[in-house]
Design a protein around this motif. Structure first.
Motif, mmCIF file in Angstrom:
data_model
loop_
_atom_site.group_PDB
_atom_site.id
_atom_site.type_symbol
_atom_site.label_atom_id
_atom_site.label_comp_id
_atom_site.label_asym_id
_atom_site.label_seq_id
_atom_site.Cartn_x
_atom_site.Cartn_y
_atom_site.Cartn_z
ATOM 1 N N VAL A 1 8.158 5.571 -9.947
ATOM 2 C CA VAL A 1 8.276 4.225 -9.382
ATOM 3 C C VAL A 1 8.737 4.341 -7.941
ATOM 4 O O VAL A 1 9.373 5.325 -7.556
ATOM 5 C CB VAL A 1 9.273 3.358 -10.189
ATOM 6 N N CYS A 2 8.403 3.329 -7.156
ATOM 7 C CA CYS A 2 8.777 3.314 -5.745
ATOM 8 C C CYS A 2 9.266 1.909 -5.397
ATOM 9 O O CYS A 2 8.603 0.907 -5.735
ATOM 10 C CB CYS A 2 7.595 3.710 -4.873
ATOM 11 N N HIS A 3 10.415 1.806 -4.717
ATOM 12 C CA HIS A 3 10.996 0.520 -4.367
ATOM 13 C C HIS A 3 11.459 0.539 -2.912
ATOM 14 O O HIS A 3 11.823 1.591 -2.376
ATOM 15 C CB HIS A 3 12.196 0.209 -5.265
ATOM 16 N N ILE A 4 11.455 -0.656 -2.305
ATOM 17 C CA ILE A 4 12.049 -0.808 -0.977
ATOM 18 C C ILE A 4 13.554 -0.945 -1.142
ATOM 19 O O ILE A 4 14.038 -1.736 -1.961
ATOM 20 C CB ILE A 4 11.466 -2.036 -0.262
ATOM 21 N N VAL A 5 14.301 -0.199 -0.360
ATOM 22 C CA VAL A 5 15.754 -0.234 -0.466
ATOM 23 C C VAL A 5 16.411 -0.806 0.787
ATOM 24 O O VAL A 5 17.643 -0.961 0.822
ATOM 25 C CB VAL A 5 16.312 1.180 -0.759
ATOM 26 N N PHE B 1 15.723 -2.444 5.237
ATOM 27 C CA PHE B 1 15.008 -2.473 6.503
ATOM 28 C C PHE B 1 15.882 -1.810 7.555
ATOM 29 O O PHE B 1 16.926 -2.367 7.947
ATOM 30 C CB PHE B 1 14.668 -3.912 6.903
ATOM 31 N N GLY B 2 15.467 -0.656 8.007
ATOM 32 C CA GLY B 2 16.250 0.089 8.965
ATOM 33 C C GLY B 2 15.978 -0.344 10.392
ATOM 34 O O GLY B 2 15.213 -1.282 10.655
ATOM 35 N N ASP B 3 16.608 0.375 11.323
ATOM 36 C CA ASP B 3 16.423 0.057 12.741
ATOM 37 C C ASP B 3 14.986 0.276 13.191
ATOM 38 O O ASP B 3 14.463 -0.488 14.013
ATOM 39 C CB ASP B 3 17.366 0.913 13.592
ATOM 40 N N SER B 4 14.358 1.316 12.661
ATOM 41 C CA SER B 4 12.999 1.628 13.117
ATOM 42 C C SER B 4 12.046 1.892 11.962
ATOM 43 O O SER B 4 10.937 2.362 12.186
ATOM 44 C CB SER B 4 13.026 2.871 14.027
ATOM 45 N N SER B 5 12.467 1.629 10.709
ATOM 46 C CA SER B 5 11.600 1.942 9.578
ATOM 47 C C SER B 5 11.941 1.061 8.395
ATOM 48 O O SER B 5 13.042 0.502 8.299
ATOM 49 C CB SER B 5 11.752 3.416 9.162
ATOM 50 N N VAL B 6 10.960 0.928 7.515
ATOM 51 C CA VAL B 6 11.177 0.321 6.208
ATOM 52 C C VAL B 6 11.540 1.458 5.249
ATOM 53 O O VAL B 6 10.780 2.425 5.107
ATOM 54 C CB VAL B 6 9.921 -0.427 5.722
ATOM 55 N N ASP B 7 12.694 1.364 4.591
ATOM 56 C CA ASP B 7 13.210 2.460 3.764
ATOM 57 C C ASP B 7 12.785 2.269 2.312
ATOM 58 O O ASP B 7 12.866 1.161 1.761
ATOM 59 C CB ASP B 7 14.735 2.528 3.867
ATOM 60 N N TYR B 8 12.383 3.386 1.696
ATOM 61 C CA TYR B 8 11.913 3.388 0.304
ATOM 62 C C TYR B 8 12.666 4.458 -0.487
ATOM 63 O O TYR B 8 13.221 5.408 0.068
ATOM 64 C CB TYR B 8 10.405 3.694 0.219
ATOM 65 N N ILE B 9 12.643 4.269 -1.812
ATOM 66 C CA ILE B 9 13.107 5.296 -2.744
ATOM 67 C C ILE B 9 11.991 5.554 -3.745
ATOM 68 O O ILE B 9 11.392 4.609 -4.285
ATOM 69 C CB ILE B 9 14.411 4.883 -3.465
ATOM 70 N N LEU B 10 11.683 6.815 -3.962
ATOM 71 C CA LEU B 10 10.664 7.234 -4.927
ATOM 72 C C LEU B 10 11.368 7.964 -6.063
ATOM 73 O O LEU B 10 12.033 8.985 -5.838
ATOM 74 C CB LEU B 10 9.630 8.144 -4.268
ATOM 75 N N ARG B 11 11.238 7.457 -7.279
ATOM 76 C CA ARG B 11 11.884 8.048 -8.449
ATOM 77 C C ARG B 11 10.826 8.585 -9.397
ATOM 78 O O ARG B 11 9.849 7.882 -9.701
ATOM 79 C CB ARG B 11 12.749 7.017 -9.161
ATOM 80 N N PHE B 12 11.066 9.801 -9.868
ATOM 81 C CA PHE B 12 10.139 10.429 -10.816
ATOM 82 C C PHE B 12 10.934 11.297 -11.779
ATOM 83 O O PHE B 12 12.098 11.631 -11.534
ATOM 84 C CB PHE B 12 9.076 11.258 -10.077
ATOM 85 N N TRP B 13 10.285 11.660 -12.894
ATOM 86 C CA TRP B 13 10.947 12.409 -13.972
ATOM 87 C C TRP B 13 10.252 13.754 -14.181
ATOM 88 O O TRP B 13 9.045 13.868 -14.003
ATOM 89 C CB TRP B 13 10.901 11.615 -15.284
ATOM 90 N N GLU C 1 0.826 -1.205 0.000
ATOM 91 C CA GLU C 1 0.000 0.000 0.000
ATOM 92 C C GLU C 1 0.863 1.258 0.000
ATOM 93 O O GLU C 1 0.533 2.260 -0.645
ATOM 94 C CB GLU C 1 -0.921 -0.013 1.229
ATOM 95 N N VAL C 2 1.984 1.222 0.737
ATOM 96 C CA VAL C 2 2.868 2.395 0.785
ATOM 97 C C VAL C 2 3.384 2.739 -0.610
ATOM 98 O O VAL C 2 3.405 3.910 -1.021
ATOM 99 C CB VAL C 2 4.037 2.136 1.764
ATOM 100 N N ARG C 3 3.789 1.733 -1.357
ATOM 101 C CA ARG C 3 4.303 1.978 -2.709
ATOM 102 C C ARG C 3 3.225 2.577 -3.608
ATOM 103 O O ARG C 3 3.483 3.536 -4.351
ATOM 104 C CB ARG C 3 4.825 0.671 -3.302
ATOM 105 N N LYS C 4 2.009 2.028 -3.568
ATOM 106 C CA LYS C 4 0.932 2.563 -4.405
ATOM 107 C C LYS C 4 0.602 4.005 -4.031
ATOM 108 O O LYS C 4 0.411 4.867 -4.904
ATOM 109 C CB LYS C 4 -0.316 1.691 -4.258
ATOM 110 N N ILE C 5 0.539 4.270 -2.723
ATOM 111 C CA ILE C 5 0.196 5.624 -2.265
ATOM 112 C C ILE C 5 1.294 6.620 -2.661
ATOM 113 O O ILE C 5 1.018 7.747 -3.091
ATOM 114 C CB ILE C 5 -0.020 5.614 -0.738
ATOM 115 N N ALA C 6 2.570 6.207 -2.538
ATOM 116 C CA ALA C 6 3.680 7.103 -2.885
ATOM 117 C C ALA C 6 3.682 7.432 -4.374
ATOM 118 O O ALA C 6 3.892 8.582 -4.772
ATOM 119 C CB ALA C 6 5.004 6.465 -2.475
ATOM 120 N N ILE C 7 3.434 6.421 -5.228
ATOM 121 C CA ILE C 7 3.396 6.664 -6.673
ATOM 122 C C ILE C 7 2.245 7.592 -7.026
ATOM 123 O O ILE C 7 2.396 8.537 -7.828
ATOM 124 C CB ILE C 7 3.286 5.326 -7.430
ATOM 125 N N LYS C 8 1.073 7.372 -6.422
ATOM 126 C CA LYS C 8 -0.080 8.235 -6.698
ATOM 127 C C LYS C 8 0.192 9.670 -6.214
ATOM 128 O O LYS C 8 -0.189 10.647 -6.894
ATOM 129 C CB LYS C 8 -1.307 7.677 -5.988
#
Length: 453
Positions: A383-387, A389-401, A360-367
């Motif tokens: 596009v959004c990808h998981i990069v 697993f941190g100490d207290s969070s799941v880390d993502y990268i959001l790429r756009f043009w 859901e996080v990936r879909k919401i971030a792309i939208k």
């Protein structure tokens, strides 16, 4: 034996008896003023001329406010027309006098002897020529050069119509400096200045016309347009300079030694200048950088405003204009954000708590990224990808043009971050942040802590 004079010593050649040159002119001036103070048609013509000037001055006082108000109401007119109106308003007296003088002259030619209106016709001709020179000289943009040209042409036209050019030219040619076989007179110097000014003005007008034609040609790339314009300008100005030197009569063979000396000076003292000039030509030829490109050079980020012979003008988002030497662009590492195309990819990193569904996080971030106006949806979607697993969070990268880097990068990143915040708040997606606990020890805890010590 008398010592021979050194042939290279400059000698000022001035006529021994100036009266031989100036006496005819002086006699004509004396005869002219004697005719003015003697009652007759010369005096009458002088009075008519003075009366026409007075009438023209009164007409200017009456009509100048109307002309100025009418000129101010021409809001949609181009600048050259408005400048012409300003010049007309400044010379209303001469314009009214020329019209009145020609009317009186043509009327008197029909009603009386031509000799009785000769002075009026002469003054009308001079004033008309002066006006034409003043308006025609507007093609020269440099104010000082324009004034010099106007006054020079006014003086020449006055001498020409007074029929004293031969005497004045003879006098100016008699004042000269000699270096051996070389002779430079005041007349030659003035002629050289006039010819050089005229040819350079013609070269500038022609180069502007050619430059406009090159800029309108869409088949030529911007970098080649700049190179072509600069090549045309250099060629035209060089042709104008050498043509003027030849027209005056200077011998160009002596420039061979001068060019050798200049080459030595360039080799030792102007290395950086020449390097920048050559680098500028290379930049234009390989088309690596062109006006409008967005580049990064060190900490400088901006778009190319113009390409100069020595430097490149780079304008940043905060309005600063950096003049970067061409050599730095050739030898340094330059990031050209729009070299092959205008598309630029940006990356944003963020994290969410482990309790949130990553799908859901990936879909919401792309939208959220797609809702930002400057973010492209086609041909490259965000596009959004998981990069990780941190100490207290799941880390993502959001790429756009984006396709308009000249409009700024920081602002579009900020808009995407803000859109992410709003989307996460609306869908109960939590963003973790560091937390700390502070515990107050009781008496038992203190005893245990002391025992451990």
């Amino acid at each position: 034996m008398e010592p021979q004079s050194n042939p290279v010593t400059p000698q000022l050649d001035v006529p021994m008896d100036l009266s031989q040159v100036l006496m005819p002119v002086w006699m004509d001036v004396v005869a002219f003023f004697q005719g003015l103070i003697t009652p007759g048609w010369r005096q009458n013509q002088l009075l008519i001329i003075v009366g026409l000037f007075a009438l023209a001055y009164l007409l200017r006082i009456v009509t100048e406010p109307m002309v100025e108000n009418w000129a101010r109401s021409r809001e949609g007119w181009p600048k050259w027309r408005l400048r012409t109106l300003v010049q007309i308003r400044r010379r209303l007296v001469l314009i009214y006098f020329a019209i009145g003088a020609w009317f009186v002259f043509l009327t008197m030619q029909q009603l009386t002897w031509p000799s009785r209106s000769y002075m009026i016709g002469l003054v009308a001709t001079l004033v008309t020529v002066w006006l034409f020179i003043a308006f025609a000289a507007r093609v020269v943009r440099n104010r000082s050069l324009r004034r010099l040209l106007i006054w020079g042409l006014w003086i020449y036209a006055t001498l020409h119509y007074l029929a004293v050019t031969d005497e004045v030219f003879t006098f100016l040619d008699s004042i000269a400096v000699e270096f051996g076989n070389f002779r430079l007179s005041v007349l030659t110097l003035i002629t050289a200045l006039v010819i050089v000014g005229a040819l350079f003005t013609a070269a500038r007008i022609l180069s502007n016309l050619i430059a406009g034609s090159i800029r309108r040609n869409e088949d030529i790339s911007p970098s080649m347009q700049v190179l072509g314009i600069k090549a045309v300008q250099a060629a035209l100005y060089a042709i104008a300079f050498f043509a003027a030197i030849e027209a005056v009569g200077f011998d160009l063979t002596g420039l061979a030694v001068l060019s050798g000396a200049i080459g030595v000076g360039i080799g030792f003292g102007l290395q950086k200048v020449v390097s920048n000039l050559v680098s500028g030509v290379i930049i234009l030829l390989d088309k690596s950088i062109k006006p409008g490109d967005v580049i990064s050079l060190g900490e400088t980020f901006g778009w190319i405003n113009s390409l100069g012979a020595r430097y490149v003008s780079v304008v940043t988002r905060d309005g600063r204009e950096y003049l970067i030497p061409n050599e730095d662009l050739i030898t340094g590492q330059v990031v050209n954000w729009s070299h092959s195309n205008e598309f630029v990819r940006l990356d944003i990193y963020f994290g969410t708590s482990y309790g949130c569904d990553p799908h859901e996080v990936r879909k919401i971030a792309i939208k959220a990224a797609e809702d930002v106006p400057r973010v492209l949806i086609s041909p490259n979607k965000p596009v959004c990808h998981i990069v990780g697993f941190g100490d207290s969070s799941v880390d993502y990268i959001l790429r756009f043009w984006i396709s308009d880097p000249t409009s700024g990068l920081t602002n579009v990143r900020g808009n995407v971050y803000l859109s992410l915040w709003d989307a996460f708040q609306a869908n109960n997606i939590s963003i973790p942040f560091p937390q700390r606990e502070v515990r107050l020890l009781g008496d038992d805890d203190k005893a245990v802590a002391k025992a451990l010590d």
